[in-house]
Design an enzyme around this catalytic site. Structure first.
Site, PDB file in Angstrom:
ATOM      1  N   HIS A  52       0.847  -1.197   0.000  1.00 26.77           N
ATOM      2  CA  HIS A  52       0.000   0.000   0.000  1.00 26.77           C
ATOM      3  C   HIS A  52       0.878   1.241   0.000  1.00 26.77           C
ATOM      4  O   HIS A  52       2.108   1.134   0.080  1.00 26.77           O
ATOM      5  CB  HIS A  52      -0.990  -0.008   1.163  1.00 26.77           C
ATOM      6  CG  HIS A  52      -0.370   0.057   2.528  1.00 26.77           C
ATOM      7  ND1 HIS A  52       0.419  -0.947   3.045  1.00 26.77           N
ATOM      8  CD2 HIS A  52      -0.440   1.009   3.505  1.00 26.77           C
ATOM      9  CE1 HIS A  52       0.809  -0.624   4.267  1.00 26.77           C
ATOM     10  NE2 HIS A  52       0.311   0.560   4.569  1.00 26.77           N
ATOM     11  N   HIS A  54       1.275   3.998   2.013  1.00 22.53           N
ATOM     12  CA  HIS A  54       1.743   4.782   3.158  1.00 22.53           C
ATOM     13  C   HIS A  54       3.262   4.954   3.120  1.00 22.53           C
ATOM     14  O   HIS A  54       4.000   4.044   2.727  1.00 22.53           O
ATOM     15  CB  HIS A  54       1.306   4.132   4.465  1.00 22.53           C
ATOM     16  CG  HIS A  54      -0.157   4.321   4.746  1.00 22.53           C
ATOM     17  ND1 HIS A  54      -0.846   3.580   5.693  1.00 22.53           N
ATOM     18  CD2 HIS A  54      -1.077   5.171   4.208  1.00 22.53           C
ATOM     19  CE1 HIS A  54      -2.114   3.973   5.714  1.00 22.53           C
ATOM     20  NE2 HIS A  54      -2.268   4.937   4.821  1.00 22.53           N
ATOM     21  N   ASP A  56       5.669   4.957   5.215  1.00 21.14           N
ATOM     22  CA  ASP A  56       6.578   4.052   5.899  1.00 21.14           C
ATOM     23  C   ASP A  56       6.712   2.712   5.173  1.00 21.14           C
ATOM     24  O   ASP A  56       7.459   1.832   5.605  1.00 21.14           O
ATOM     25  CB  ASP A  56       6.164   3.840   7.362  1.00 21.14           C
ATOM     26  CG  ASP A  56       4.795   3.216   7.521  1.00 21.14           C
ATOM     27  OD1 ASP A  56       3.894   3.520   6.720  1.00 21.14           O
ATOM     28  OD2 ASP A  56       4.611   2.415   8.467  1.00 21.14           O
ATOM     29  N   HIS A  57       6.007   2.570   4.051  1.00 21.76           N
ATOM     30  CA  HIS A  57       6.133   1.389   3.199  1.00 21.76           C
ATOM     31  C   HIS A  57       6.693   1.734   1.818  1.00 21.76           C
ATOM     32  O   HIS A  57       7.103   0.828   1.089  1.00 21.76           O
ATOM     33  CB  HIS A  57       4.775   0.707   3.028  1.00 21.76           C
ATOM     34  CG  HIS A  57       4.232   0.156   4.310  1.00 21.76           C
ATOM     35  ND1 HIS A  57       4.214  -1.188   4.598  1.00 21.76           N
ATOM     36  CD2 HIS A  57       3.714   0.778   5.392  1.00 21.76           C
ATOM     37  CE1 HIS A  57       3.692  -1.369   5.801  1.00 21.76           C
ATOM     38  NE2 HIS A  57       3.392  -0.184   6.300  1.00 21.76           N
ATOM     39  N   HIS A 106      -7.430  -1.240   5.770  1.00 25.62           N
ATOM     40  CA  HIS A 106      -6.427  -0.278   6.253  1.00 25.62           C
ATOM     41  C   HIS A 106      -6.348   0.888   5.274  1.00 25.62           C
ATOM     42  O   HIS A 106      -6.359   2.054   5.676  1.00 25.62           O
ATOM     43  CB  HIS A 106      -5.089  -0.992   6.385  1.00 25.62           C
ATOM     44  CG  HIS A 106      -3.983  -0.133   6.908  1.00 25.62           C
ATOM     45  ND1 HIS A 106      -3.964   0.373   8.184  1.00 25.62           N
ATOM     46  CD2 HIS A 106      -2.836   0.300   6.318  1.00 25.62           C
ATOM     47  CE1 HIS A 106      -2.865   1.080   8.373  1.00 25.62           C
ATOM     48  NE2 HIS A 106      -2.166   1.059   7.242  1.00 25.62           N
ATOM     49  N   ASP A 123      -0.057  -4.050   6.242  1.00 21.24           N
ATOM     50  CA  ASP A 123      -0.692  -3.584   7.480  1.00 21.24           C
ATOM     51  C   ASP A 123      -2.134  -4.071   7.609  1.00 21.24           C
ATOM     52  O   ASP A 123      -2.919  -3.478   8.356  1.00 21.24           O
ATOM     53  CB  ASP A 123      -0.682  -2.053   7.522  1.00 21.24           C
ATOM     54  CG  ASP A 123       0.691  -1.489   7.838  1.00 21.24           C
ATOM     55  OD1 ASP A 123       1.634  -2.275   8.025  1.00 21.24           O
ATOM     56  OD2 ASP A 123       0.824  -0.251   7.881  1.00 21.24           O
ATOM     57  N   HIS A 161       5.007  -4.805  10.668  1.00 22.49           N
ATOM     58  CA  HIS A 161       5.365  -4.089  11.888  1.00 22.49           C
ATOM     59  C   HIS A 161       5.563  -5.058  13.041  1.00 22.49           C
ATOM     60  O   HIS A 161       4.933  -6.119  13.102  1.00 22.49           O
ATOM     61  CB  HIS A 161       4.265  -3.089  12.286  1.00 22.49           C
ATOM     62  CG  HIS A 161       4.170  -1.896  11.394  1.00 22.49           C
ATOM     63  ND1 HIS A 161       4.917  -0.753  11.593  1.00 22.49           N
ATOM     64  CD2 HIS A 161       3.406  -1.660  10.298  1.00 22.49           C
ATOM     65  CE1 HIS A 161       4.614   0.128  10.656  1.00 22.49           C
ATOM     66  NE2 HIS A 161       3.698  -0.395   9.865  1.00 22.49           N
TER      67      HIS A 161
END
Length: 250
Positions: A52, A54, A56-57, A106, A123, A161
């Site tokens: 996805h 986001h 942090d990915h 998510h 996530d 995570h």
């Protein structure tokens, strides 16, 4: 084939998957640790897979893609440097076959990838937990998680995570008489004390101890209705209540 963990930020994992014909980077939230790992192991990656959009990915996607001249796979143009938009079905990459699942909740366009017996779920599913509902609905997330629950028990779960201990604290609150959760807490506590990852999990372990996969069971229905008496016994409503409860749990 080896699957390697690269820690990033405070609790992210970037995965490097070595296949017979190529090496894939999965969810590179930053580029520097991947560059370091590739240099140390003298490995040149062949593709980037994103679950996805986001940051942090995906924060490392552009630098890695440009440096190594890599194709980038993901749902749509929300992924930086995307070269191949993929959806539910089969994906052939470096002669290897992957299954792609669409698992909204998510985010509205979240993907998961299955290669052999390994599930890369971003996530959506966490060890003993699940992701927050940022764009999707409770019904969407519930049905996404049911796709995972239907996978073979020996499927290994590589989520993005290190949330296992906090998720298990919540699981123990809502399902206090579950001995699998108790054993899992003890094991995970030891792993983290040794600075080890608590992953991968398995679908069998998640079916036994993850409350969000067990919303049809009496213990979880009881707990959800204790938190919100209007919940009832519909599994989607039970899931929604548990997710709202987890959002405020500390």
């Amino acid at each position: 084939m080896p699957i390697h963990f690269i820690p990033a930020f405070t609790d992210n994992y970037i995965y490097i998957t070595e296949t017979p014909k190529g090496v894939w980077i999965i969810d590179p939230g930053c580029a520097e640790p991947v560059f370091t790992w590739c240099a140390e192991h003298q490995i040149r990656p062949s593709a980037i897979l994103c679950t996805h959009h986001h940051a942090d990915h995906t924060g490392g996607v552009a630098a890695l893609a440009q440096h190594f001249r890599l194709p980038v796979y993901g749902a749509n143009q929300r992924i930086p440097q995307l070269t191949h938009a993929v959806s539910a079905g089969r994906l052939t990459l470096d002669t290897e076959s992957l299954v792609v699942l669409e698992v909204p909740g998510h985010t509205r366009d979240h993907l998961a990838y299955i290669w052999k017996d390994a599930l890369f779920c971003g996530d959506t599913l966490f060890a003993a937990g699940c992701g927050r509902l940022f764009e999707g609905s409770a019904a969407q997330m519930f049905h996404s998680l049911q796709q995972f629950a239907a996978l073979p028990e020996d499927t290994t779960v590589y989520c993005a995570h290190e949330y296992t201990l906090s998720n298990l604290r919540f699981a123990a609150q809502v399902d206090p008489d579950n001995p699998v959760i108790t054993r899992r807490q003890k094991e995970a506590t030891g792993q983290r004390a040794r600075n080890e990852a608590t992953l991968p999990s398995t679908i069998a372990l998640e079916r036994a101890s993850n409350p969000f996969l067990r919303c049809h069971e009496a213990a979880l229905i009881h707990s959800a209705n204790h938190f919100d008496p209007s919940t009832g016994d519909n599994p989607v409503r039970v899931f929604s209540t548990l997710r709202r409860w987890k959002d405020h749990f500390s």
